[in-house]
Motif scaffolding. Structure first.
Motif, PDB file in Angstrom:
ATOM      1  N   HIS A  34       0.806  -1.218   0.000  1.00 62.24           N
ATOM      2  CA  HIS A  34       0.000   0.000   0.000  1.00 62.24           C
ATOM      3  C   HIS A  34       0.844   1.276   0.000  1.00 62.24           C
ATOM      4  O   HIS A  34       0.453   2.284  -0.596  1.00 62.24           O
ATOM      5  N   GLU A  35       1.999   1.241   0.666  1.00 60.03           N
ATOM      6  CA  GLU A  35       2.806   2.447   0.797  1.00 60.03           C
ATOM      7  C   GLU A  35       3.901   2.562  -0.260  1.00 60.03           C
ATOM      8  O   GLU A  35       4.340   3.657  -0.578  1.00 60.03           O
ATOM      9  N   HIS A  36       4.349   1.420  -0.786  1.00 65.28           N
ATOM     10  CA  HIS A  36       5.484   1.440  -1.708  1.00 65.28           C
ATOM     11  C   HIS A  36       5.195   0.763  -3.042  1.00 65.28           C
ATOM     12  O   HIS A  36       6.057   0.767  -3.928  1.00 65.28           O
ATOM     13  N   GLY A  37       4.031   0.160  -3.159  1.00 65.39           N
ATOM     14  CA  GLY A  37       3.673  -0.491  -4.419  1.00 65.39           C
ATOM     15  C   GLY A  37       4.388  -1.799  -4.676  1.00 65.39           C
ATOM     16  O   GLY A  37       4.414  -2.288  -5.808  1.00 65.39           O
ATOM     17  N   HIS A  38       4.973  -2.392  -3.623  1.00 62.89           N
ATOM     18  CA  HIS A  38       5.665  -3.676  -3.768  1.00 62.89           C
ATOM     19  C   HIS A  38       4.689  -4.809  -3.439  1.00 62.89           C
ATOM     20  O   HIS A  38       4.105  -4.840  -2.362  1.00 62.89           O
ATOM     21  N   ARG A  39       4.546  -5.755  -4.339  1.00 64.70           N
ATOM     22  CA  ARG A  39       3.684  -6.907  -4.097  1.00 64.70           C
ATOM     23  C   ARG A  39       4.542  -8.178  -4.179  1.00 64.70           C
ATOM     24  O   ARG A  39       5.221  -8.412  -5.183  1.00 64.70           O
ATOM     25  N   SER A  50      14.666  -8.048  -0.288  1.00 69.08           N
ATOM     26  CA  SER A  50      15.318  -7.439   0.881  1.00 69.08           C
ATOM     27  C   SER A  50      16.833  -7.489   0.802  1.00 69.08           C
ATOM     28  O   SER A  50      17.513  -6.662   1.423  1.00 69.08           O
ATOM     29  N   VAL A  51      17.390  -8.466   0.084  1.00 66.88           N
ATOM     30  CA  VAL A  51      18.851  -8.556  -0.028  1.00 66.88           C
ATOM     31  C   VAL A  51      19.343  -7.991  -1.354  1.00 66.88           C
ATOM     32  O   VAL A  51      20.551  -7.997  -1.623  1.00 66.88           O
ATOM     33  N   ALA A  55      18.856  -0.491   0.369  1.00 68.69           N
ATOM     34  CA  ALA A  55      18.427   0.846   0.811  1.00 68.69           C
ATOM     35  C   ALA A  55      16.917   0.908   0.943  1.00 68.69           C
ATOM     36  O   ALA A  55      16.380   1.435   1.929  1.00 68.69           O
ATOM     37  N   GLY A  56      16.200   0.365  -0.045  1.00 72.99           N
ATOM     38  CA  GLY A  56      14.745   0.374   0.018  1.00 72.99           C
ATOM     39  C   GLY A  56      14.220  -0.463   1.164  1.00 72.99           C
ATOM     40  O   GLY A  56      13.271  -0.063   1.861  1.00 72.99           O
ATOM     41  N   SER A  60      12.297   0.942   4.573  1.00 73.67           N
ATOM     42  CA  SER A  60      10.933   0.486   4.855  1.00 73.67           C
ATOM     43  C   SER A  60      10.806  -0.046   6.276  1.00 73.67           C
ATOM     44  O   SER A  60       9.739   0.080   6.896  1.00 73.67           O
ATOM     45  N   ILE A  61      11.870  -0.634   6.822  1.00 71.34           N
ATOM     46  CA  ILE A  61      11.841  -1.080   8.216  1.00 71.34           C
ATOM     47  C   ILE A  61      11.720   0.128   9.145  1.00 71.34           C
ATOM     48  O   ILE A  61      10.932   0.132  10.096  1.00 71.34           O
TER      49      ILE A  61
END
Length: 658
Positions: A34-39, A50-51, A55-56, A60-61
């Motif tokens: 919802h916040e970053h458009g990652h599905r 994540s690896v 930076a992204g 996000s964490i």
């Protein structure tokens, strides 16, 4: 890392739809969409991102957990490669400010001692005690970067001390009181601390251990210490000339003031095991720990605001620091001053019941001990309502995992494998995936974990060296006193430049799970605590009757651990039992009870390399059944016959240990 996303036959446990849906990991996935458009379809896709986009991911964490870390100039600068990496350049933060965001009468710390005394600190009480102690530190001239050290049990006052140290920007280091004064001195003296926080003693094994004399000896051995702050844990201070007392300093309370520090500012110093000499100071940063612990505890231990959380540890072990960080997730953390196996191993379940825990963290050894009892946990603790169990310290045998899941079928068994070096886990629990008896669920988010063969190639379903190929924010910022990064580089990047080699043998399975086979170096791991041979040698080899010694730790097929000490006496030994007792007593007194070997075995000689180094790793492997010719080149050994005798010892020993 490919994995079969479909649960297979043989899973010990699988999350119910409700369990998975209510996890913070699922909430995090929703946040990313919802916040970053990652599905992401599943955890494995999420892990791969994540690896890849470090930076992204770490930004996000920060955002998901609403962490107070200011906007950086740049999230990650890894142009020069590990270990010369900089995270969140230009950002400021403070660990204590992030840990103490809650304002309520809800319980922040449950503090239980072995004698049954339970005290509670609310969030408001914890906050103002931290504020009062931080104010006192500043009044004593403590400035950002100064060191505060603690010789303390696992009690609430130690947590207050750490948080107050962080609040003023000082650097914290702690050591449990089971260590001798000399053992604590070896760690602390190199830091030149300004303040020593200590207690009159601790509870363990049904006894009260008076440590006033040891604390006074330690203070005298630290010339930089200006003030000793005493905690009255056993009620013995009325008979002690303790000038400054913790209870008096914190009694009035005060709203804390937090010194904002750069992201990479030192937070605390943990110590290496001392395998190759004096323990090395491993420095971790405010920002790196805030990010890493929020991720680990929030997403992989599934701690939520109000969760009740205890991971049994002492202030000498990095797990104690992780335990404190439960506060970052809004959890109620617990401390325990005592033995989790006294009066019997079922005490583990009674503790979980008394503290009404949601998550109990323990060692593999603790779970093995309860398995051997074959006692129904609910009979020992009728009110037990555990949601999850964490196991770490050494590999959990599949038979023990199966027993735990049979005894507590609703409980999520989240085995982990980590290290003091990162003050966290590399592999651990995944609340949305099934659990299998023979493996940890998978690598943690942000951990680019692989197994490498001798050709430095990643392998699957084969045993290899555990490596991490991308940086993590909780990797050490530096080693204390290692200005040119020489010791740091030698510790982790000696074999593969720019690639972290941890020293574990692991297998990455086709399910995406991780099997940890044990240490690939000489560091021992006993009851969840890393032990270095150097500390033991320092005591044993000072004895007049000992010429030389060698100690190894051996993982056994039944899940046990055997730590024998081989000793070359300086004169003939006529009473081996008395000889062994004298050595064990010296180790118990000079280092700690945890360092005492299981057996003292007299040998006529020990092998070395041509440069005089002890052959700990080859001897360990020989005692596990390896052919001597496959573990070390005979030409590299000063006494090949002495090496061969260890193979003879294994073949002819009457013990069932090996």
């Amino acid at each position: 890392m490919p994995a079969d996303p479909t649960p297979r036959e043989g899973a010990l446990w699988a999350p119910s739809p409700e369990f998975a849906a209510q996890s913070r990991l699922t909430a995090y996935l929703d946040h990313l969409q919802h916040e970053h458009g990652h599905r992401f379809a599943d955890y494995r896709q999420l892990w791969q991102w994540s690896v890849t986009d470090l930076a992204g991911f770490w930004t996000s964490i920060r955002d998901f957990f609403d962490l107070d870390i200011s906007e950086p100039d740049r999230v990650l600068d890894d142009h020069d490669g590990m270990p010369h990496v900089r995270w969140f350049a230009g950002a400021t933060t403070n660990y204590a400010a992030n840990a103490l965001t809650q304002r309520s009468e809800g319980v922040a710390i449950e503090s239980l001692s072995e004698d049954g005394t339970l005290t509670l600190l609310t969030w408001d009480e914890l906050r103002v005690r931290v504020g009062a102690l931080a104010h006192w530190f500043r009044g004593r001239g403590v400035e950002p970067g100064d060191r505060i050290v603690a010789y303390v049990p696992n009690i609430a006052e130690a947590v207050v001390g750490l948080l107050a140290s962080a609040a003023v920007g000082a650097v914290w280091a702690s050591c449990a009181q089971e260590y001798s004064a000399d053992g604590a001195r070896d760690r602390f003296v190199q830091l030149e601390p300004k303040i020593l926080l200590t207690a009159d003693g601790y509870h363990y094994g049904g006894k009260r251990h008076d440590r006033r004399a040891h604390a006074e000896q330690l203070a005298a051995a630290l010339p930089s210490v200006e003030t000793v702050l005493w905690i009255d844990n056993l009620g013995l201070l009325d008979d002690t000339a303790a000038e400054v007392r913790f209870g008096e300093v914190t009694a009035a309370g005060r709203e804390p003031e937090y010194t904002r520090v750069p992201f990479e500012h030192p937070l605390w110093i943990l110590f290496s095991s001392g395998t190759t000499g004096k323990p090395k100071g491993i420095v971790h940063s405010h920002g790196g720990i805030v990010l890493e612990h929020a991720k680990f505890l929030g997403l992989h231990a599934d701690l939520k605001p109000g969760s009740r959380f205890l991971w049994l540890a002492t202030p000498s072990w990095m797990v104690w620091n992780v335990q404190v960080s439960g506060l970052l997730c809004g959890a109620t953390i617990a401390t325990y001053d005592g033995s989790p196996t006294w009066p019997d191993p079922a005490q583990l379940w009674r503790l979980a019941d008394r503290l009404d825990l949601d998550f109990l963290g323990t060692s593999a050894a603790g779970l093995i001990a309860t398995q051997k009892q074959q006692l129904d946990p609910h009979k020992a603790a009728p009110g037990l309502r555990l949601r999850a169990i964490g196991s770490t310290g050494s590999p959990l045998p599949p038979s023990t995992a199966r027993w735990v899941q049979h005894a507590l079928p609703q409980v999520w068994l989240a085995s982990t494998s980590g290290g003091t070096d990162i003050c966290s886990a590399f592999a651990g629990g995944i609340p949305t995936e099934p659990v299998y008896a023979d493996q940890i669920q998978g690598p943690l988010l942000g951990v680019a974990l692989e197994a490498w063969n001798d050709a430095a190639e990643p392998v699957m379903n084969e045993t290899g060296e555990m490596v991490v190929t991308r940086p993590m924010p909780s990797m050490p910022t530096f080693f204390w006193g290692d200005e040119d990064f020489t010791k740091y580089t030698d510790a982790y990047f000696d074999r593969y430049p720019g690639i972290w080699r941890h020293g574990d043998w692991i297998t990455v399975t086709d399910r995406g799970g991780i099997i940890v086979h044990g240490r690939s170096d000489a560091t021992m791991n006993r009851q969840g605590v890393r032990i270095g041979s150097g500390e033991i040698y320092e005591v044993v080899e000072q004895l007049d009757q000992v010429r030389e010694s060698l100690i190894v730790g051996i993982e056994l097929n039944d899940g046990g651990y055997w730590m024998p000490l081989f000793v070359v006496p300086s004169t003939p030994v006529h009473d081996t039992d008395a000889f062994a007792t004298e050595i064990k007593t010296a180790i118990r007194t000079g280092v700690s009870p945890r360092h005492v070997p299981d057996d003292v075995i007299v040998v006529e000689s020990l092998p070395h390399t041509r440069t005089g180094k002890k052959l700990e790793v080859p001897i360990k492997r020989i005692l596990q059944g390896a052919d001597p010719a496959t573990v070390v080149t005979p030409q590299a050994v000063d006494d090949p016959a002495a090496l061969a005798r260890f193979a003879d010892f294994r073949r002819h020993s009457q013990t069932t240990r090996v």
